[in-house]
Write a protein that holds these residues in place. Structure first.
Motif, short mmCIF file in Angstrom:
data_model
loop_
_atom_site.label_atom_id
_atom_site.label_comp_id
_atom_site.label_asym_id
_atom_site.label_seq_id
_atom_site.Cartn_x
_atom_site.Cartn_y
_atom_site.Cartn_z
N MET A 1 0.83 -1.21 0.00
CA MET A 1 0.00 0.00 0.00
C MET A 1 0.86 1.26 0.00
O MET A 1 0.56 2.24 -0.68
CB MET A 1 -0.92 -0.01 1.22
N ARG A 2 1.95 1.21 0.77
CA ARG A 2 2.86 2.36 0.79
C ARG A 2 3.46 2.58 -0.61
O ARG A 2 3.66 3.73 -1.04
CB ARG A 2 3.98 2.13 1.81
N LEU A 3 3.73 1.51 -1.32
CA LEU A 3 4.29 1.63 -2.67
C LEU A 3 3.26 2.28 -3.60
O LEU A 3 3.61 3.14 -4.43
CB LEU A 3 4.69 0.25 -3.19
N ALA A 4 1.99 1.89 -3.47
CA ALA A 4 0.94 2.51 -4.29
C ALA A 4 0.81 3.99 -3.95
O ALA A 4 0.63 4.82 -4.85
CB ALA A 4 -0.38 1.79 -4.05
N VAL B 1 -0.30 11.03 1.57
CA VAL B 1 0.32 11.45 2.83
C VAL B 1 -0.49 11.00 4.05
O VAL B 1 0.07 10.43 4.99
CB VAL B 1 0.55 12.98 2.84
N PRO B 2 -1.83 11.19 4.07
CA PRO B 2 -2.59 10.67 5.21
C PRO B 2 -2.46 9.16 5.38
O PRO B 2 -2.35 8.68 6.52
CB PRO B 2 -4.03 11.07 4.88
N VAL B 3 -2.48 8.41 4.28
CA VAL B 3 -2.40 6.94 4.40
C VAL B 3 -1.02 6.52 4.87
O VAL B 3 -0.88 5.61 5.70
CB VAL B 3 -2.78 6.27 3.07
N PHE B 4 0.04 7.13 4.34
CA PHE B 4 1.39 6.88 4.87
C PHE B 4 1.39 7.04 6.39
O PHE B 4 1.95 6.23 7.12
CB PHE B 4 2.38 7.89 4.28
N THR B 5 0.77 8.13 6.86
CA THR B 5 0.79 8.44 8.28
C THR B 5 -0.08 7.48 9.09
O THR B 5 0.29 7.09 10.20
CB THR B 5 0.32 9.89 8.49
N LEU B 6 -1.22 7.10 8.54
CA LEU B 6 -2.07 6.11 9.20
C LEU B 6 -1.32 4.80 9.42
O LEU B 6 -1.43 4.18 10.48
CB LEU B 6 -3.32 5.86 8.34
N TYR C 1 -0.28 14.69 12.62
CA TYR C 1 -0.60 14.12 13.94
C TYR C 1 -2.01 13.55 14.01
O TYR C 1 -2.20 12.45 14.56
CB TYR C 1 -0.38 15.15 15.05
N PRO C 2 -3.05 14.25 13.51
CA PRO C 2 -4.39 13.65 13.58
C PRO C 2 -4.46 12.28 12.91
O PRO C 2 -5.11 11.36 13.45
CB PRO C 2 -5.27 14.67 12.86
N TYR C 3 -3.80 12.10 11.77
CA TYR C 3 -3.84 10.79 11.10
C TYR C 3 -2.98 9.76 11.83
O TYR C 3 -3.33 8.57 11.88
CB TYR C 3 -3.38 10.93 9.65
N LEU C 4 -1.87 10.18 12.40
CA LEU C 4 -1.06 9.27 13.20
C LEU C 4 -1.87 8.78 14.40
O LEU C 4 -1.84 7.60 14.75
CB LEU C 4 0.22 9.96 13.66
N ALA C 5 -2.61 9.70 15.02
CA ALA C 5 -3.45 9.34 16.16
C ALA C 5 -4.56 8.39 15.74
O ALA C 5 -4.88 7.42 16.46
CB ALA C 5 -4.02 10.60 16.79
N CYS D 1 -9.74 8.20 4.16
CA CYS D 1 -8.43 7.55 4.29
C CYS D 1 -8.43 6.40 5.31
O CYS D 1 -7.89 5.33 5.01
CB CYS D 1 -7.37 8.59 4.64
N PRO D 2 -9.02 6.55 6.51
CA PRO D 2 -9.09 5.39 7.41
C PRO D 2 -9.89 4.24 6.81
O PRO D 2 -9.52 3.06 6.99
CB PRO D 2 -9.78 5.95 8.65
N ALA D 3 -10.98 4.55 6.08
CA ALA D 3 -11.76 3.48 5.45
C ALA D 3 -10.92 2.76 4.40
O ALA D 3 -10.94 1.52 4.32
CB ALA D 3 -13.02 4.07 4.82
N LEU D 4 -10.19 3.50 3.59
CA LEU D 4 -9.32 2.89 2.58
C LEU D 4 -8.26 2.01 3.23
O LEU D 4 -8.01 0.88 2.79
CB LEU D 4 -8.66 3.99 1.74
N PHE D 5 -7.64 2.52 4.29
CA PHE D 5 -6.61 1.75 4.99
C PHE D 5 -7.16 0.44 5.53
O PHE D 5 -6.55 -0.63 5.34
CB PHE D 5 -6.03 2.60 6.12
N LEU D 6 -8.31 0.48 6.17
CA LEU D 6 -8.88 -0.74 6.74
C LEU D 6 -9.33 -1.72 5.65
O LEU D 6 -9.23 -2.94 5.83
CB LEU D 6 -10.06 -0.39 7.65
N LEU D 7 -9.82 -1.20 4.53
CA LEU D 7 -10.19 -2.08 3.43
C LEU D 7 -8.99 -2.82 2.86
O LEU D 7 -9.02 -4.03 2.63
CB LEU D 7 -10.88 -1.27 2.32
#
Length: 302
Positions: free
Chosen positions: A1-4, A37-42, A164-168, A225-231
């Motif tokens: 995912m990080r590569l994408a 950037v948000p997904v990297f941080t998540l 920070y909000p996405y890291l949290a 972004c959180p939904a994409l990450f969890l999917l």
């Protein structure tokens, strides 16, 4: 995912998206490409707890800051002609607040320190602090775009107000048992709603202000972004020995150098530049990994 996500960054910085879509679709492109950037941080937040428990925060943040300083110096040297023809004060301000795309390294290190601090107050303390800093970031962005205030982009696109909000969020998601997370259909709906909100907001500012400045932080990304990450986290993928994580980091820090250098050898087509700017750092990382056993210092580059 990080590569994408690294590929999204390259496409965005190459200008390929602007060359192939019109104004009507620029809102969609801006919404999709900026999830990187948000997904990297998540991802970093999701796996941060083990690092914090081991007491490795200083090592982790120190490495990020060292990479920020080292790669900033490399960019200053290789792009010396550009930086010598602009204000030295402005360059110094960027180095302090966040230099070019490398701001992410410094911002992530700072966001990690903030997470370590607010973690002392438990999940509710982390959630409350994330809401507060996200709200402040959105307010500053709104002040710049809606009211025309002379504010530097780095004042809100930084570690505290953006990362920070996405890291949290990533850290909080990691604490939720898998069976209590939303189902796949619910996550799909959340992704769609978040994307629609982000596209609407991006489209509004495009109509009001034109293509520059593009919206950096849509509200919809907080849902999308959180939904994409969890999917993606639920996708069954085969194991690989390829250094994909380090390749993503290498592509992120090196791709602008490649993009800036290609016109010198006559390659100006945006999509060709994007492909090369993705492939060359990937190959450099692959070679670096193979040599790092004999030259350990190479492993610190990415």
């Amino acid at each position: 995912m990080r590569l994408a996500m690294a590929a999204f960054v390259v496409i965005g910085h190459s200008g390929a998206a602007r060359d192939t879509i019109g104004m009507a679709d620029l809102a969609a492109g801006n919404t999709l490409l900026r999830v990187a950037v948000p997904v990297f941080t998540l991802i970093a937040g999701f796996y941060a707890e083990s690092m914090l428990r081991r007491g490795d925060l200083s090592k982790w943040s120190g490495r990020l800051l060292a990479q920020y300083g080292g790669w900033s110096l490399i960019y200053l040297v290789f792009l010396a002609t550009y930086f010598l023809n602009r204000s030295g004060v402005r360059t110094f301000e960027e180095l302090v607040l966040g230099f070019m795309h490398l701001w992410f390294l410094m911002g992530l290190a700072l966001a990690g320190m903030m997470l370590a601090f607010f973690r002392r107050f438990g999940p509710f303390g982390v959630a409350a602090s994330a809401i507060g800093f996200a709200g402040a970031g959105f307010f500053i962005q709104h002040a710049r775009m809606a009211w025309g205030m002379e504010l530097d982009l780095e004042l809100y696109r930084n570690g505290p107000f953006y990362l920070y909000p996405y890291l949290a969020i990533g850290w909080l998601l990691a604490r939720v048992p898998a069976e209590r997370l939303p189902s796949t259909p619910v996550l799909g709906i959340a992704f769609g709603v978040g994307m629609a909100l982000a596209m609407y907001q991006s489209g509004y500012w495009l109509q009001r202000l034109g293509e520059d400045p593009l919206l950096e932080m849509p509200y919809g990304h907080l849902l999308m972004c959180p939904a994409l990450f969890l999917l993606v986290l639920r996708l069954p993928l085969p194991e690989t020995r390829l250094p994909l994580g380090r390749a993503a980091a290498g592509i992120y820090v090196m791709h602008v150098l490649v993009l800036q250098g290609l016109p010198w050898i006559g390659i100006d087509t945006a999509w060709i530049r994007a492909v090369i700017a993705f492939a060359v750092p990937f190959m450099i990382v692959a070679v670096t990994v193979s040599l790092s056993a004999r030259m350990p210092f190479l492993s610190r580059l990415f």
